[in-house]
Design an enzyme around this catalytic site. Structure first.
Site, short mmCIF file in Angstrom:
data_model
loop_
_atom_site.label_atom_id
_atom_site.label_comp_id
_atom_site.label_asym_id
_atom_site.label_seq_id
_atom_site.Cartn_x
_atom_site.Cartn_y
_atom_site.Cartn_z
N ASP A 136 2.91 -6.53 3.35
CA ASP A 136 2.57 -5.41 4.24
C ASP A 136 2.92 -5.73 5.70
O ASP A 136 2.09 -5.59 6.59
CB ASP A 136 1.07 -5.06 4.11
N HIS A 166 0.82 -1.21 0.00
CA HIS A 166 0.00 0.00 0.00
C HIS A 166 0.86 1.26 0.00
O HIS A 166 1.87 1.36 0.68
CB HIS A 166 -1.05 -0.01 1.10
N HIS A 215 3.72 2.75 12.43
CA HIS A 215 2.77 3.83 12.79
C HIS A 215 3.39 4.85 13.75
O HIS A 215 2.66 5.58 14.41
CB HIS A 215 1.48 3.26 13.41
N ASP A 274 6.12 0.61 6.63
CA ASP A 274 4.67 0.46 6.45
C ASP A 274 4.16 1.56 5.53
O ASP A 274 3.79 2.62 6.00
CB ASP A 274 3.97 0.49 7.80
N GLU A 332 -4.93 2.03 2.52
CA GLU A 332 -5.03 0.87 3.41
C GLU A 332 -5.28 1.30 4.84
O GLU A 332 -6.14 0.76 5.53
CB GLU A 332 -3.75 0.03 3.33
N GLU A 333 -4.51 2.30 5.29
CA GLU A 333 -4.58 2.65 6.71
C GLU A 333 -5.97 3.13 7.11
O GLU A 333 -6.44 2.82 8.20
CB GLU A 333 -3.54 3.74 7.04
#
Ligand code: ZN
Ligand code: ZN
Length: 456
Positions: free
Chosen positions: A344, A272, A416, A284, A317-318
């Site tokens: 991912d 992503h 994140h 990520d 995606e998030e």
């Protein structure tokens, strides 16, 4: 050196026709694997994305730059049919955020708002905290028990290789604010879903709409535990702003290497393109973008494959949306998707591969197992349970899928958080991922394997 041993074994196969085919497949797959191990494409891709675009939350101008970067990158690498598939999705945009203990021991807290969190009233929200050391302890509270309070949950995320703790503990982030609100809470603080001990909190989505909700850095969660244990009421002020775009523009960016014999049969892989905002989205999921893009290019480089290789850079995606939109846009193509896969989980080495049931009996996949064995990849006999959130809807619609499990040991130190940056990627681990995916893509794109037909 281990690669030479594998090649020597392949060369010793008996020489009737079928074995000759298997032998040449094994030799070719080993060559693809070895090329991938020293190919710089993946590193260049993730270095370029994280340097030139950086953080790319959906709904921000950076996401449009990421789209343009994706198109330019795929075109520059020789992909065909490079295009953008547009859609809209709900986007949550972070504003100013701060938190502090106002009494009885005033001090700042390191927090990061959760995606979809409600803002606080202007000027902030001050309330007494009620601290729970497990999520279950909060769920055990009856309705009204947290009235007017800020609920705090400080359960830690254990370090695991297979990322299973994220699935188990993640619910205190994704559902915690809603559950706290049901019990009357006006705010929610959760220990970051993190295995790090830094003061960098880790964000992530939560269910919307809820109450103001933020992640605490690990040491700050432990600090609140110590303050709460002193027996006096602890008061916290939370000040958070954010905005929501109900229909933000978003894009899946697609490129292909068209098949020479059966171009309508498509192998779909990708990562992503969007990321959270505090870091530069290197692990990520810049890594997943880089791994799958490089793998497809290497698999299709020496000779045009028999089937089509397609790379998708999923664009939301998030905050959700890209996987559903992809499945919707390709609904009439599901039956022709040979297999789907998503990378991912960072850039750690792949240690385990799960293929659709029975497919290891096909010569192409037994060659795959032998090709990646020297890379330390174990083949799971059971079929995969989960392929990735961007392909979940495509899988649900009937597409076969694979899961290549990456070592998640360090992933939740970084993901994140502001520490999700390029320096955390180890080039040799990134290359190992590319080698596994490139071997798989090469063997699948140049065989007639039907993953739907393969049964135990
Ligand atoms: Zn991700
Ligand atoms: Zn993520």
């Amino acid at each position: 050196m281990r690669f030479l041993v594998a090649a020597a074994c392949a060369a010793a196969l008996p020489a009737h026709a079928q074995d000759l085919t298997a032998q040449s497949l094994a030799t070719e797959a080993a060559a693809v694997r070895d090329k991938a191990l020293s190919d710089p494409t993946a590193w260049r891709v993730v270095e370029s994305l994280t340097s030139e675009v950086g953080a790319r939350p959906v709904g921000t101008p950076a996401m449009a730059r990421a789209r343009d970067w994706g198109v330019a990158t795929l075109a520059a690498l020789g992909f065909e049919n490079v295009h953008v598939e547009s859609f809209t999705t709900r986007a949550w945009i972070r504003g100013e955020e701060s938190a502090e203990v106002v009494g009885p021991w005033p001090q700042r807290l390191q927090i990061l708002g959760l995606g979809n969190s409600a803002p606080t009233p202007k000027g902030g929200l001050t309330a007494e905290i009620v601290l729970f050391r497990t999520y279950q302890a909060m769920l055990d509270q009856p309705p009204g028990a947290l009235k007017g309070k800020i609920a705090v949950v400080t359960q830690a995320t254990p370090r695991t290789q297979d990322a299973s703790s994220y699935g188990l503990i993640g619910v205190q982030r994704t559902q915690g604010p809603l559950e706290a609100a049901k019990r009357g809470a006006v705010g929610y603080l959760v220990r970051s879903i993190s295995t790090a001990d830094t003061r960098l909190p880790h964000t992530g989505s939560t269910a919307a709409p809820g109450i103001p909700a933020a992640a605490l850095a690990t040491p700050d969660a432990e600090q609140l535990e110590r303050l709460a244990a002193r027996g006096k009421p602890v008061t916290v002020r939370l000040d958070m702003s954010s905005s929501v775009i109900a229909a933000a523009p978003a894009w899946n960016v697609v490129g292909e290497i068209r098949g020479r014999e059966r171009p309508e049969e498509v192998i779909v892989v990708g990562g992503h393109l969007d990321s959270w905002d505090p870091g530069t989205g290197a692990i990520d999921d810049g890594a997943g973008i880089a791994i799958t893009t490089a793998a497809a290019r290497i698999a299709g480089q020496a000779q045009r494959p028999r089937r089509t290789l397609r790379v998708v850079m999923w664009g939301s995606e998030e905050q959700g949306g890209s996987g559903d939109e992809y499945a919707k846009a390709h609904a009439d193509e599901i039956a022709r998707i040979v297999v789907a896969g998503e990378s991912d989980l960072g850039a750690g080495r792949i240690w385990r591969a799960a293929l659709p049931a029975g497919s290891l009996d096909h010569p192409a996949m037994s060659v795959f197992a032998a090709t990646v064995s020297p890379l330390g990849v174990l083949m799971l006999r059971e079929p995969p349970k989960y392929g990735g959130s961007d392909i979940a809807a495509t899988i649900k619609a009937g597409a076969p899928f694979v899961q290549f499990s990456q070592d998640a040991d360090r992933y939740f130190d970084l993901h994140h958080s502001a520490d999700d940056t390029l320096d955390k990627i180890k080039p040799d681990e990134l290359a190992q991922n590319v080698a596994v995916w490139a071997s798989f893509l090469y063997l699948t794109a140049n065989s007639d394997i039907d993953f739907r037909a393969a049964k135990p």
